[in-house]
Design an enzyme around this catalytic site. Structure first.
Site, PDB file in Angstrom:
ATOM      1  N   ASP A 171     -17.150   7.162  -1.477  1.00  0.00           N
ATOM      2  CA  ASP A 171     -15.902   7.009  -0.720  1.00  0.00           C
ATOM      3  C   ASP A 171     -15.655   8.338   0.001  1.00  0.00           C
ATOM      4  O   ASP A 171     -16.332   9.336  -0.280  1.00  0.00           O
ATOM      5  CB  ASP A 171     -14.761   6.682  -1.720  1.00  0.00           C
ATOM      6  N   HIS A 231      -7.334   0.761  -6.465  1.00  0.00           N
ATOM      7  CA  HIS A 231      -7.544  -0.098  -5.285  1.00  0.00           C
ATOM      8  C   HIS A 231      -8.221  -1.393  -5.771  1.00  0.00           C
ATOM      9  O   HIS A 231      -9.385  -1.671  -5.458  1.00  0.00           O
ATOM     10  CB  HIS A 231      -8.418   0.644  -4.264  1.00  0.00           C
ATOM     11  N   GLN A 262     -10.111  -3.976  -3.437  1.00  0.00           N
ATOM     12  CA  GLN A 262     -11.403  -3.517  -2.921  1.00  0.00           C
ATOM     13  C   GLN A 262     -12.508  -3.729  -3.957  1.00  0.00           C
ATOM     14  O   GLN A 262     -13.598  -4.205  -3.630  1.00  0.00           O
ATOM     15  CB  GLN A 262     -11.317  -2.020  -2.548  1.00  0.00           C
ATOM     16  N   CYS A 279     -16.236   1.499   0.595  1.00  0.00           N
ATOM     17  CA  CYS A 279     -15.071   0.673   0.920  1.00  0.00           C
ATOM     18  C   CYS A 279     -14.664   0.771   2.386  1.00  0.00           C
ATOM     19  O   CYS A 279     -13.980  -0.108   2.892  1.00  0.00           O
ATOM     20  CB  CYS A 279     -13.896   1.030   0.010  1.00  0.00           C
ATOM     21  N   ARG A 314       0.884  -1.175   0.000  1.00  0.00           N
ATOM     22  CA  ARG A 314       0.000   0.000   0.000  1.00  0.00           C
ATOM     23  C   ARG A 314       0.917   1.218   0.000  1.00  0.00           C
ATOM     24  O   ARG A 314       1.718   1.413   0.912  1.00  0.00           O
ATOM     25  CB  ARG A 314      -0.890   0.008   1.249  1.00  0.00           C
ATOM     26  N   ARG A 362     -13.353  -8.770   1.619  1.00  0.00           N
ATOM     27  CA  ARG A 362     -11.952  -8.486   1.295  1.00  0.00           C
ATOM     28  C   ARG A 362     -11.106  -9.731   1.584  1.00  0.00           C
ATOM     29  O   ARG A 362     -10.240 -10.114   0.796  1.00  0.00           O
ATOM     30  CB  ARG A 362     -11.427  -7.309   2.142  1.00  0.00           C
TER      31      ARG A 362
HETATM   32  N1  NVA Z   1      -9.888   6.523  -1.406  1.00  0.00           N
HETATM   33  C1  NVA Z   1      -9.530   6.130  -0.069  1.00  0.00           C
HETATM   34  C2  NVA Z   1      -9.753   4.687   0.136  1.00  0.00           C
HETATM   35  C3  NVA Z   1      -9.433   4.185   1.525  1.00  0.00           C
HETATM   36  C4  NVA Z   1      -9.609   2.711   1.674  1.00  0.00           C
HETATM   37  C5  NVA Z   1      -8.063   6.472   0.170  1.00  0.00           C
HETATM   38  O1  NVA Z   1      -7.260   6.304  -0.747  1.00  0.00           O
HETATM   39  O2  NVA Z   1      -7.736   6.947   1.257  1.00  0.00           O
HETATM   40  N1   CP Z   2     -11.131  -0.273   2.463  1.00  0.00           N
HETATM   41  C1   CP Z   2      -9.861  -0.346   2.896  1.00  0.00           C
HETATM   42  O1   CP Z   2      -8.918  -0.563   2.106  1.00  0.00           O
HETATM   43  O2   CP Z   2      -9.726  -0.164   4.225  1.00  0.00           O
HETATM   44  P1   CP Z   2      -8.375   0.049   5.046  1.00  0.00           P
HETATM   45  O3   CP Z   2      -7.852   1.417   4.657  1.00  0.00           O
HETATM   46  O4   CP Z   2      -8.792  -0.023   6.474  1.00  0.00           O
HETATM   47  O5   CP Z   2      -7.399  -1.011   4.682  1.00  0.00           O
END
Ligand code: NVA
Ligand code: CP
Length: 320
Positions: free
Chosen positions: A235, A136, A139, A275, A109, A303
């Site tokens: 989101d 992502h 997800q 998500c 990540r 997930r």
């Molecule tokens: N769009 C959000 C998703 C978090 C799971 C982010 O990138 O922070």
């Molecule tokens: N939806 C998701 O990826 O959640 P986290 O940021 O908690 O991993």
């Protein structure tokens, strides 16, 4: 690379897999989830190790990968920027060379997609995108499986992996990593995304990485985007890494809150997904996220099931 693995694949974007691979994967998810629910041990990944590298925070991604890997008999190593040499400027390429000599699979990540691509280019083992600024995919894999489970499963548990074909998904909010990945999925799996974002936060087909602009339609008014939709999803207004824009975004996104009025324009059997993490009263009202059309908890749980199928596929190929 372990014996038995012929062609190494990465999962860096949703479009890294073809439609028929998704059909296979969704069938595997159903089987793997059913076994888990029946307390049947399924440990095809004994002696395999997953390294998880987090340059951004996480709850779901960490727990789902970690629990999933243990359930399949493997083990995990958890690294963050702060507690590894990644935070002390060791080149990403060197980190990839070293880490991938010791583990069988890597989940990352991070920020720019180019970072995960550079890592993958120097990795001896498959690399999975656990979220980047642009995409992502894990997800969306879970979201689509959740749709199949809710709307494409017979009473006897037979799934129709194509049940999203021809359907409409309404995206209300930021033109972010989730939106981009929905567009890739629409292009591959044959559905349409109705996208409504505030001005200045639009999706960019180039960044989304799609060739066919027929897979999405843009709507200025989020209410219109939801009209007739089979699934409404949103989101956070501010994604990780963009916190400095918080106040500006709060003002720009004020009308992009999925509430009961918006859901009423969607089909009566429309689902709501997010998500997570969610901010009630910002991108979604409490009434919607905690209401009967919301499937966010199944979506979060899935997930783990989809990622177990994904890890099995990347490490062992097709089963049976
Ligand atoms: N769009 C959000 C998703 C978090 C799971 C982010 O990138 O922070
Ligand atoms: N939806 C998701 O990826 O959640 P986290 O940021 O908690 O991993």
């Amino acid at each position: 690379m372990k014996p038995g693995m012929s062609l190494m694949r990465h999962y860096l974007q949703f479009k890294d897999f073809r439609a028929e691979e998704y059909a296979y994967l969704f069938e595997r998810v159903a089987t793997i989830k059913r076994r888990f629910k029946n307390y049947e041990k399924y440990q095809p990944l004994v002696d395999r190790t997953l390294a998880m590298i987090f340059e951004k925070a996480s709850t779901r991604t960490r727990v789902s990968f970690e629990a999933g890997m243990y359930q399949m008999g493997g083990s995990v190593v958890h690294l963050t920027t702060g507690d590894s040499q990644l935070g002390r400027a060791e080149p990403l390429e060197d980190s990839a060379r070293v880490i991938s000599r010791m583990v069988d699979l890597v989940m990352i990540r991070t920020f720019e997609q180019t970072k995960i691509e550079r890592f993958a280019a120097h990795s001896r083992v498959p690399v999975i995108n656990g979220l980047t600024n642009e995409y992502h995919p894990c997800q969306i894999l879970a979201d689509i499986y959740t749709y199949i489970e809710q709307r494409g499963t017979s009473a006897r548990g037979v799934i129709d992996p194509d049940c999203l074909k021809g359907k409409v998904v309404a995206w209300v909010g930021d033109g972010n990593n989730m939106a981009n990945t929905w567009l890739q999925a629409a292009e591959i799996l044959g559905f349409t995304v109705h996208v409504s974002t505030p001005s200045g936060y639009e999706v960019d087909a180039k960044v989304a990485g799609i060739n066919n602009s027929d897979c999405y339609k843009v709507f200025k008014d989020p209410m219109e985007a939801c009209r007739g939709a089979d699934l409404v999803t949103t989101d956070v207004w501010t994604s990780m890494g963009y916190e400095a824009e918080n106040e500006t975004r709060r003002k720009a996104f004020a009308d992009w809150c999925v509430d009961a009025e918006m859901m009423a324009l969607a089909r009566p059997d429309a689902l709501f997904m997010h998500c997570l993490p969610a901010h009630r009263g910002e991108e979604v009202s409490a009434e919607v996220i905690d209401g009967p059309q919301s499937v966010v908890w199944d979506e979060a749980e899935n997930r783990m099931h989809v990622q177990k199928a994904l890890m099995e596929y990347l490490l062992l190929g097709r089963i049976g």
